[in-house]
Design an enzyme around this catalytic site. Structure first.
Site, PDB file in Angstrom:
ATOM      1  N   ARG A 107       9.999  -5.506   2.834  1.00 26.69           N
ATOM      2  CA  ARG A 107      11.076  -6.311   3.831  1.00 26.69           C
ATOM      3  C   ARG A 107       9.824  -6.953   5.338  1.00 26.69           C
ATOM      4  NH1 ARG A 107      15.027  -3.441   1.944  1.00 26.69           N
ATOM      5  NH2 ARG A 107      16.933  -5.225   0.601  1.00 26.69           N
ATOM      6  N   GLU A 130       0.771  -1.293   0.123  1.00 26.11           N
ATOM      7  CA  GLU A 130       0.198  -0.158  -0.310  1.00 26.11           C
ATOM      8  C   GLU A 130       1.196   1.297  -0.617  1.00 26.11           C
ATOM      9  OE1 GLU A 130      -3.503   2.151  -0.027  1.00 26.11           O
ATOM     10  OE2 GLU A 130      -3.140   0.674  -0.713  1.00 26.11           O
ATOM     11  N   GLY A 131       2.282   1.807   0.873  1.00 25.30           N
ATOM     12  CA  GLY A 131       2.876   2.541   0.629  1.00 25.30           C
ATOM     13  C   GLY A 131       3.415   2.854  -0.636  1.00 25.30           C
ATOM     14  N   HIS A 132       3.531   1.409  -1.941  1.00 29.61           N
ATOM     15  CA  HIS A 132       4.126   2.043  -2.892  1.00 29.61           C
ATOM     16  C   HIS A 132       2.416   2.221  -3.923  1.00 29.61           C
ATOM     17  CE1 HIS A 132       7.006  -1.378  -2.064  1.00 29.61           C
ATOM     18  NE2 HIS A 132       7.621  -0.352  -3.043  1.00 29.61           N
ATOM     19  N   GLY A 190       8.859   7.826  -1.737  1.00 30.23           N
ATOM     20  CA  GLY A 190       8.658   7.953  -0.179  1.00 30.23           C
ATOM     21  C   GLY A 190       9.135   8.173   1.002  1.00 30.23           C
ATOM     22  N   ASP A 236      12.154   6.490   3.458  1.00 36.02           N
ATOM     23  CA  ASP A 236      14.006   6.443   3.005  1.00 36.02           C
ATOM     24  C   ASP A 236      14.041   7.903   2.908  1.00 36.02           C
ATOM     25  OD1 ASP A 236      14.256   3.641   2.279  1.00 36.02           O
ATOM     26  OD2 ASP A 236      12.234   3.751   1.016  1.00 36.02           O
ATOM     27  N   SER A 287       6.342  -1.720   4.660  1.00 33.13           N
ATOM     28  CA  SER A 287       7.723  -2.054   4.256  1.00 33.13           C
ATOM     29  C   SER A 287       8.163  -3.419   3.128  1.00 33.13           C
ATOM     30  CB  SER A 287       8.952  -2.363   4.669  1.00 33.13           C
ATOM     31  OG  SER A 287      10.281  -2.624   4.252  1.00 33.13           O
TER      32      SER A 287
END
Length: 279
Positions: A184, A31-33, A144, A147, A182
């Site tokens: 990861r 969802e962040g992307h 974002g 980072d 993330s």
């Protein structure tokens, strides 16, 4: 939405475009992307999302070969988010010969924090982003803020090379419990996922203490790191920095309200997580 694998086809598809919005990713999207893609779509113009796992930014012991490649699933997510073109080149397409020309960012920004623990990381990032900018030739690129240091490095690169692209930072997207999203996070086991939110909490505690004149910078940072260490983490850094240059603030700057950011990186089991919090 088109999925394009070659530079020649990409340039043909974008011929004549002057307001392309670009979101570079390594895939394995979450969802962040997708929030970055929606922000790019809001700006108008065609939206290009690249999916490329960049070997140059991985250290020899890191997870390049294990990094998830999920192109089909990524494309299913991107279409409804407003993506017009997915640029998913092979390594041979983007690096047809060994990439011996590289972009080296200034040591004063790139060799601290992430750069200290991942030597050469930002050279790999800058090199691939420079190359992708040349491929896509966007008017705007969205990254974002999770980072945080990477965003500063890329903004500085675009400014110093007078690149005709506006680099925009978009807010970090978090899960309901506060964990920064993330790729990861997918490496975390069930118990580790529950524990992972402790990183953002430790940064919040560091931020809460930041304006207390009785607290020294070294003491606050040590306390934040120890908070995680006692929970079984292996911290690389938990630190308070000036937003402008990511250098440590003086006591006077803290007292005067200098814009600051708390940044952290730590390993939970085999997974290394990063996060930040502006204050």
């Amino acid at each position: 939405m088109r999925v394009i694998h070659t530079l020649a086809e990409l340039r043909e598809a974008l011929a004549g475009q002057t307001n392309t919005a670009f979101v570079p990713t390594m895939g394995n999207l979450h969802e962040g992307h997708l929030s970055l893609v929606r922000e790019a779509a809001r700006l108008g113009g065609p939206v290009v999302v690249s999916i490329f796992v960049n070997r140059l930014q991985f250290l020899p012991h890191e997870d390049f070969d294990q990094y998830p490649r999920t192109l089909a699933r990524d494309c299913e997510l991107l279409a409804p988010a407003g993506c017009d073109i997915v640029f998913a080149p092979s390594e041979a397409e983007l690096y047809p010969v060994k990439q011996t020309y590289k972009v080296t960012p200034p040591a004063g920004l790139a060799d601290l924090l992430e750069g200290e623990f991942r030597p050469g990381f930002f050279t790999g990032v800058c090199t691939v982003v420079m190359k992708l900018f040349q491929c896509v030739q966007p008017a705007v690129a969205v990254f974002g803020q999770k980072d945080y240091q990477q965003l500063k490095v890329i903004k500085g690169m675009a400014e110093q090379f007078a690149m005709p692209v506006q680099v925009i930072g978009a807010p970090t997207v978090r899960a309901d419990d506060g964990l920064a999203l993330s790729s990861r996070n997918g490496y975390l086991g069930t118990d580790e996922r529950l524990e992972a939110v402790a990183l953002s909490k430790a940064l919040q505690h560091l931020a809460d203490a930041a304006r207390d004149p009785k607290q020294t910078l070294a003491g606050m940072e040590a306390a934040a790191a120890e908070e995680l260490r006692q929970r079984g983490w292996a911290p690389d850094y938990l630190t308070l920095r000036r937003r402008t240059d990511l250098l440590p603030p003086t006591d006077a700057e803290r007292a005067a309200g200098e814009p600051l950011v708390a940044l952290g990186a730590a390993r939970l089991g085999a997974t290394r997580l990063i996060d930040n919090l502006e204050l």
